[in-house]
Scaffold this active site. Structure first.
Site, PDB file in Angstrom:
ATOM      1  N   LYS A 235     -54.627 -65.778 -55.798  1.00 39.96           N
ATOM      2  CA  LYS A 235     -53.623 -65.000 -55.082  1.00 39.96           C
ATOM      3  C   LYS A 235     -54.242 -64.279 -53.883  1.00 39.96           C
ATOM      4  O   LYS A 235     -55.339 -63.728 -53.977  1.00 39.96           O
ATOM      5  CB  LYS A 235     -52.973 -63.998 -56.029  1.00 39.96           C
ATOM      6  CG  LYS A 235     -52.253 -64.667 -57.197  1.00 39.96           C
ATOM      7  CD  LYS A 235     -51.889 -63.686 -58.281  1.00 39.96           C
ATOM      8  CE  LYS A 235     -51.287 -64.380 -59.492  1.00 39.96           C
ATOM      9  NZ  LYS A 235     -51.051 -63.447 -60.617  1.00 39.96           N
ATOM     10  N   ASN A 289     -50.495 -63.220 -69.215  1.00 40.92           N
ATOM     11  CA  ASN A 289     -51.809 -62.595 -69.083  1.00 40.92           C
ATOM     12  C   ASN A 289     -51.825 -61.322 -69.914  1.00 40.92           C
ATOM     13  O   ASN A 289     -51.009 -60.417 -69.693  1.00 40.92           O
ATOM     14  CB  ASN A 289     -52.117 -62.278 -67.629  1.00 40.92           C
ATOM     15  CG  ASN A 289     -52.241 -63.530 -66.776  1.00 40.92           C
ATOM     16  OD1 ASN A 289     -51.641 -63.635 -65.722  1.00 40.92           O
ATOM     17  ND2 ASN A 289     -53.007 -64.498 -67.225  1.00 40.92           N
ATOM     18  N   ARG A 291     -53.547 -58.539 -70.151  1.00 42.40           N
ATOM     19  CA  ARG A 291     -54.429 -57.522 -69.569  1.00 42.40           C
ATOM     20  C   ARG A 291     -53.717 -56.885 -68.379  1.00 42.40           C
ATOM     21  O   ARG A 291     -52.617 -57.280 -68.026  1.00 42.40           O
ATOM     22  CB  ARG A 291     -55.726 -58.176 -69.085  1.00 42.40           C
ATOM     23  CG  ARG A 291     -55.452 -59.371 -68.162  1.00 42.40           C
ATOM     24  CD  ARG A 291     -56.670 -59.882 -67.454  1.00 42.40           C
ATOM     25  NE  ARG A 291     -56.451 -61.166 -66.818  1.00 42.40           N
ATOM     26  CZ  ARG A 291     -55.829 -61.367 -65.673  1.00 42.40           C
ATOM     27  NH1 ARG A 291     -55.307 -60.330 -65.018  1.00 42.40           N
ATOM     28  NH2 ARG A 291     -55.690 -62.582 -65.163  1.00 42.40           N
ATOM     29  N   ARG A 337     -55.374 -58.697 -50.854  1.00 45.09           N
ATOM     30  CA  ARG A 337     -56.703 -58.681 -51.462  1.00 45.09           C
ATOM     31  C   ARG A 337     -57.732 -58.939 -50.364  1.00 45.09           C
ATOM     32  O   ARG A 337     -57.838 -60.053 -49.849  1.00 45.09           O
ATOM     33  CB  ARG A 337     -56.828 -59.755 -52.534  1.00 45.09           C
ATOM     34  CG  ARG A 337     -55.868 -59.616 -53.693  1.00 45.09           C
ATOM     35  CD  ARG A 337     -56.262 -60.584 -54.788  1.00 45.09           C
ATOM     36  NE  ARG A 337     -55.261 -60.654 -55.846  1.00 45.09           N
ATOM     37  CZ  ARG A 337     -55.428 -61.325 -56.981  1.00 45.09           C
ATOM     38  NH1 ARG A 337     -56.549 -61.995 -57.192  1.00 45.09           N
ATOM     39  NH2 ARG A 337     -54.484 -61.356 -57.906  1.00 45.09           N
TER      40      ARG A 337
END
Length: 450
Positions: A235, A289, A291, A337
């Protein structure tokens, strides 16, 4: 006693430490030799040396991590994301050592870590799934007949795969059997589990996901996100809420994700991921996921809910602090990011010392980072320097504000992906939500240096 061990590094370690301190919880962060002088090591109450720089000798060394937590008098362990965060055996080992595991039970991690089992659990919970095999593809199954029923193109997926690995595409029947054998061999070598399954392939799909929370008794969602702008299945830009979703699709993925969490007796933060076919206007389950996600800040920005705080409350107190009716959504958030990579050299990692660093400021701007001016970016780990998050009243305003924030960011000493983010956010396809998870790969000249 409230003393938390953080079994991670970089921005997520810093993120966890700061919330824990606000809650009055003492913090100990595990570090490798390369991270002894890191920002996380400086702001934690203590740091514990886990081992040499390579991750297998430090952050992935389960015995060293558990021993360090016990030696420093910790009563709980937060795994962050990556590394050991979705390792069911490690979660069990932490619990066996008498430590509180900040996350779901090892059984839930194991179930959702196996793609075939997760798909079956999703089907039982009423989560929409793509047409495919019910469970793993067995050697005695007639793969050709099953594939004809699913239809081409299709994808062969490793049951234990993740992060874009263990996936092979099949466009013609002649390729099927050899691809399955290659996939089984690769899955066995990489994941230690050779089982695979077949699933219909959606070309030009968007990647959307739902953030859930559960405490074993109550289960809620905190809206959805879109993570379709990806490069090599990683991503690049995420946003919340997911734009341009039909109301019925948004309602279905949110409600069915909560039901999946309920059926698992889920405890902690989790994310249910979907492929969205904009042509058929259908969403289908990919995986869960178990987490905290890298992109969790955009959900926090539109809900004003601190997800790490909720994780710690669930782990320590056994209950989250809110119910579904307490969750309200405001505005639009975008996350970039920012990695230490050189876009002009095919995004090759760019380690080195950060000579100058200036983050943007202003209303709605948030930066989650694990580095400061003078920090050394090592070649041993993921190259992410920070997550630049911008919250605005609407999506067009968010795009404009994010572009401005990128322009106001100064990083010298290492190359970064900021030019890529600026290029992508400026594209008309992004503004029109006409992009998809293969958008970057399908436009090879897109990221050429200006």
């Amino acid at each position: 006693m409230r003393r938390l061990f953080i079994a991670n590094r970089g921005e997520i370690a810093v993120r966890i430490i700061r919330t824990a301190k606000e809650m009055g919880i003492a913090t100990v962060v595990g570090v490798s030799e390369a991270d002894v002088d890191s920002l996380a090591a400086h702001i934690a109450d203590e740091h514990a040396l886990l081992g040499p720089a390579p991750a297998p000798a430090s952050y992935l060394n389960q015995d060293a991590v558990v021993a360090a937590a016990l030696e420093h008098g910790c009563d709980a362990l937060h795994p962050g994301y990556g590394f050991l965060s979705e390792n069911a055996a490690f979660a069990a080992k932490v619990a066996e050592a008498g430590l509180i595991w900040v996350g779901p039970a090892a059984e839930a991690i194991g179930m959702m870590g196996n793609k075939a089992q997760a798909r079956d659990a999703a089907r039982r919970a009423g989560v929409p799934i793509l047409k495919g095999t019910d469970g793993p593809l067995r050697p005695e199954d007639d793969a050709l007949e099953i594939a004809r029923e699913i239809g081409y193109p299709l994808v062969v997926k490793a049951s234990a795969g993740g992060g874009g690995r263990g996936i092979r595409f099949v466009h013609h029947e002649a390729e099927l059997l050899s691809t399955i054998e290659m996939a089984r061999g690769e899955a066995g070598a990489v994941f230690g589990d050779p089982t695979v399954y077949l699933e219909r392939f959606v070309e030009f799909a968007r990647h959307v996901e739902v953030q859930i929370l559960g405490d074993g008794k109550d289960f809620i969602h905190l809206g959805d996100r879109d993570c379709s702008m990806q490069r090599r299945s990683q991503k690049v830009i995420e946003e919340a809420p997911a734009p341009d979703l039909p109301d019925v699709v948004r309602r279905t993925i949110r409600e069915s994700s909560v039901e999946l969490a309920r059926q698992c007796g889920y405890s902690g933060a989790g994310t249910v991921e979907f492929l969205y076919d904009p042509i058929r206007q259908e969403a289908a389950f990919i995986e869960m996921n178990t987490r905290i996600q890298v992109e969790h800040p955009i959900t926090e920005q539109i809900t004003s809910v601190d997800l790490v705080r909720e994780q710690l409350l669930i782990a320590y107190e056994g209950a989250m602090s809110l119910m579904q009716e307490d969750v309200a959504f405001t505005g639009h958030a975008i996350e970039c990011r920012i990695n230490a990579e050189d876009p002009e050299k095919n995004f090759f990692p760019s380690p080195g010392r950060i000579a100058r660093l200036a983050w943007p400021e202003g209303s709605g701007v948030r930066v989650d980072s694990g580095v400061g001016e003078g920090s050394v970016v090592t070649p041993f780990y993921d190259s992410m320097l920070a997550k630049l998050v911008v919250h605005a009243s609407d999506r067009p305003g968010g795009i404009e504000a994010t572009l401005q924030a990128l322009q106001n960011t100064r990083i010298e000493g290492v190359k970064t992906t900021i030019p890529m983010h600026s290029t992508l956010l400026s594209r008309p396809e992004f503004a029109d939500v006409a992009h998809h998870s293969k958008f970057i790969e399908n436009m090879p000249d897109l990221l050429e240096a200006p």
